[in-house]
Structures are given as C-alpha cells and as structure tokens.
Enzyme design. Structure first.
Site, short mmCIF file in Angstrom:
data_model
loop_
_atom_site.label_atom_id
_atom_site.label_comp_id
_atom_site.label_asym_id
_atom_site.label_seq_id
_atom_site.Cartn_x
_atom_site.Cartn_y
_atom_site.Cartn_z
N GLY A 1 15.99 22.46 6.84
CA GLY A 1 16.46 23.67 6.28
C GLY A 1 17.77 24.09 6.56
O GLY A 1 18.32 25.23 6.79
N THR B 1 21.44 24.59 6.29
CA THR B 1 22.10 25.31 5.07
C THR B 1 23.86 24.93 5.09
O THR B 1 24.15 24.37 6.20
CB THR B 1 22.04 26.77 5.15
OG1 THR B 1 22.53 27.28 6.51
CG2 THR B 1 20.85 27.17 5.01
N HIS C 1 18.97 41.66 6.53
CA HIS C 1 18.89 40.64 7.80
C HIS C 1 19.52 41.27 8.85
O HIS C 1 20.30 42.46 8.79
CB HIS C 1 19.43 39.23 7.26
CG HIS C 1 18.71 38.46 6.85
ND1 HIS C 1 18.51 38.60 5.16
CD2 HIS C 1 17.74 37.50 6.88
CE1 HIS C 1 17.95 37.62 4.70
NE2 HIS C 1 17.35 37.11 5.75
N LYS D 1 23.65 37.74 11.13
CA LYS D 1 23.60 37.08 9.82
C LYS D 1 24.88 37.29 9.25
O LYS D 1 25.42 38.27 8.62
CB LYS D 1 22.50 37.12 9.09
CG LYS D 1 22.55 36.23 7.96
CD LYS D 1 20.94 36.21 7.22
CE LYS D 1 20.81 35.11 6.10
NZ LYS D 1 20.91 33.87 6.44
#
Length: 239
Positions: free
Chosen positions: A94, A96, A150, A154
C-alpha cells in the site's frame, strides 16, 4: 501440515509506522498467520513480543516468508520488491507515491510472483469500486463527482482512493470531477455522486477506524499465498 492448512509466514515491511503497528497487533490475533519478522528503518530492540525485528539494511537476512506486506516509503519499495522476487514470495503493498519506474518494476515482478498493490485496503471500498463501475456504465451522460474527506494531516488531495475511484468510473465511461476536504481527525470518507436532471445517486463509504485497512491487507496476504504470478486486486480476493 501442508501449505493449505499451515499459517501464512508474514513479513511486515514498514513495521514502525501506524499501519505496520496495526498489522503486527492484528496479525498476532489470527491463527492463520505467523509473523516471520518485522522490518523498519531503525531497530530499537531485536525481539519484541517474540517477533524478530530487522533494519531495512538487513532485509537480505530475514527468515523465510510466504508474503510480505509493505506500507513503507517509495525509497524503501525497491528493496522489498526485489526481496520478494528473490524469495519467490508474494507482495502486498500500500506504499503510495511510487515513480513510473517503480510501477514498471512492479509490473516486472508480477511476471515472477503474485503482486497486489492498492491505494486502499478496505474491503468495503473494494466493493464500492464494483458498484461505481456498474453505475457509470449504466448511466451514460450523467455527471460524476467524487468528494473525499480526511484528517488535517493528510497532504495529498485528491486522495489516492479518490483517484482510483475516478479510474474505475472511467472504465464505465464516466469522467469524474473531484473535491477534497481536510478537517479534524476524519479517517476517510468517499462519496461518488452521479447526477442527472431531477435525480441523483450517491455511493458512500465511511471509514471510522484505520484497523480496517490493516485487516484488508491481512485478508489479501492470506489469500494471495500460493496464487500464480500476476497482478491482483482486492476485488479478486474477496471470495
């Protein structure tokens, strides 16, 4: 005990992060997973709760493992990909912010081992992908808007999950527009809205705990072991 019934030997890569810590905690509660080791940038203790810990520079010396789950940083991604290929182990990632070259390396690895990369490991979001693609295909000409929210920490916007949802909508023929909100401690909310004159459809997923992402990654790891080499999605492993 054969492979089908023995616990999956799991390597957690990026173990010191929030996702890594959640993976270690939740994997320890499962009978179908045995944690082979944990890898992080720095090691403060060699063994924690019976789990051997390794620095990123010691990756070549980790014990045998069937699957690695990687939630690290782009600069650490190449090493874990190469380690999985060398060990003939599956990779669930996961991480990124991968470069085009790293994406290409992932494609090459998928020719040798089973690989799953996802921007979101929620099983609910995996189902949402299917619903969005079906809705987009069934509603040609409708507006498609994706609104995501979010927490304030973030930085990327739109979120990776929102962009993936847009790609899914495009497969169904829709062109998505995006809106982002950063507020408080929101774990993650995604709304995909299809609108035409006089009517609107909203498909919504709300995450209230980050544990759902760790559980989804563990679900993927257990089901990816023993699969043929290739690219997989979380949707492929739902059954």
């Amino acid at each position: 005990m054969n492979e089908a019934t023995s616990p999956v030997r799991l390597l957690v890569h990026g173990a010191s992060g929030r996702m890594g810590q959640a993976l270690l905690r939740l994997a320890a509660e499962r009978d179908d997973i045995a944690i082979a080791g944990a890898v992080s940038r720095r090691v403060e203790a060699r063994v924690v709760d019976g789990i051997p810990h390794f620095a990123a520079t010691e990756l070549a010396g980790v014990p045998p493992f069937d699957v690695a789950i990687d939630f690290s940083l782009p600069e650490a991604f190449d090493a874990i990909t190469q380690a999985c290929v060398a060990r003939d182990a599956a990779l669930v990632s996961g991480t990124t912010g991968l470069s085009p070259g790293q994406r290409q390396a992932l494609d090459q690895a998928a020719g040798r081992i089973p690989v799953l990369w996802a921007s979101n490991f929620s099983l609910g979001v995996a189902v949402l992908h299917e619903l969005v693609e079906r809705a987009a295909a069934a509603l040609p000409g409708w507006d498609c808007d994706i609104v995501e929210a979010h927490h304030t920490r973030k930085l990327d916007a739109p979120s990776g999950t929102a962009l993936t949802l847009g790609e899914v909508a495009a497969r169904g023929g829709a062109q998505a527009r995006y809106a982002s909100l950063r507020a408080g401690d929101i774990v993650g909310e995604h709304t995909v809205q299809f609108t035409a004159a006089g009517e609107r459809i909203e498909l919504i997923h709300r995450a209230t705990s980050r544990d759902i992402f760790a559980r989804g990654a563990l679900h993927a790891a257990v089901r990816l072991r023993g699969r043929p080499a290739g690219h997989y999605s979380l949707r492929d492993l739902l059954d």
